[in-house]
Design a protein around this motif. Sequence first.
Motif, PDB file in Angstrom:
ATOM      1  N   THR A  15     -11.837 -31.033  74.380  1.00 45.47           N
ATOM      2  CA  THR A  15     -11.760 -32.476  74.592  1.00 45.47           C
ATOM      3  C   THR A  15     -13.144 -33.088  74.409  1.00 45.47           C
ATOM      4  OG1 THR A  15      -9.917 -32.232  76.131  1.00 45.47           O
ATOM      5  CG2 THR A  15     -11.166 -34.296  76.243  1.00 45.47           C
ATOM      6  N   GLU A  18     -12.271 -38.897  76.559  1.00 48.78           N
ATOM      7  CA  GLU A  18     -11.194 -39.107  77.527  1.00 48.78           C
ATOM      8  C   GLU A  18     -11.350 -40.506  78.099  1.00 48.78           C
ATOM      9  OE1 GLU A  18      -7.989 -37.822  80.252  1.00 48.78           O
ATOM     10  OE2 GLU A  18      -8.727 -37.059  78.333  1.00 48.78           O
ATOM     11  N   GLY A  19     -10.251 -41.260  78.143  1.00 48.38           N
ATOM     12  CA  GLY A  19     -10.323 -42.616  78.680  1.00 48.38           C
ATOM     13  C   GLY A  19     -11.266 -43.510  77.905  1.00 48.38           C
ATOM     14  N   ARG A 175     -12.480 -31.163  84.737  1.00 47.79           N
ATOM     15  CA  ARG A 175     -11.726 -32.199  84.039  1.00 47.79           C
ATOM     16  C   ARG A 175     -12.685 -33.220  83.437  1.00 47.79           C
ATOM     17  NH1 ARG A 175      -9.449 -32.229  88.733  1.00 47.79           N
ATOM     18  NH2 ARG A 175     -10.197 -34.322  89.203  1.00 47.79           N
ATOM     19  N   PRO A 176     -12.318 -33.779  82.305  1.00 50.87           N
ATOM     20  CA  PRO A 176     -13.156 -34.824  81.727  1.00 50.87           C
ATOM     21  C   PRO A 176     -13.351 -35.987  82.700  1.00 50.87           C
ATOM     22  CG  PRO A 176     -11.547 -34.058  80.127  1.00 50.87           C
ATOM     23  CD  PRO A 176     -11.185 -33.433  81.445  1.00 50.87           C
TER      24      PRO A 176
END
Length: 197
Positions: A15, A18-19, A175-176
């Motif tokens: 990833t 993100e967002g 987590r990102p």
Amino acid sequence: MPFNIRKIVVFKETTLVEGDKALARPVTLVGVAAVIRNPWFGRGFVEDLSPEQRDGCGELGKVMVARMLEECGGPEAIEAYGKSAVVGGAGEIEHASAVIHNLRFGNHYRNAVSAESFLSFTNKRGGMGTSIQVPIKHIHNGAARSHFITLEFSIPDAPNPDEIVIVLGASSGGRPHARIGDRNQDMEEIAREEAAA
């Protein structure tokens, strides 16, 4: 006798965003799955599963951990880990559990990454192409919610009814953009709130 491995499948994703926000450090999730023949298939109800555990679990753990370290670039690249098993439709969930829930299998992974925390898991029954979820958490700090991650993928042709899919999961980070507190922070906040009430 070692387990009969039909195939090894590797799932990997990295990833970067993100967002709508780029990650300062990309996070890579890796799943290494071994599709094995269920050694208890076709034998009716087997009371004692331990002979097959002793014969196959250690070697399977060794093979899978070696492949995981190869895919990740060494143990230092792994911050979080987990495991999973999916038994095919003609097997018992206890068959899946028998492979992953013993130290002959799990200690290979724990020792390779010098882990201190519990190796989280799922085990279930499913058919070909079923969703495989691997719950992952920090290898040292089991309360670090930043590393509570679920790795998910599927294998189109597994498990067959007479097979078990065994999976190891790993993450290179949390987590990102993780931004929720850990369990210890929650306990401290709740204690202060209760004391002030």
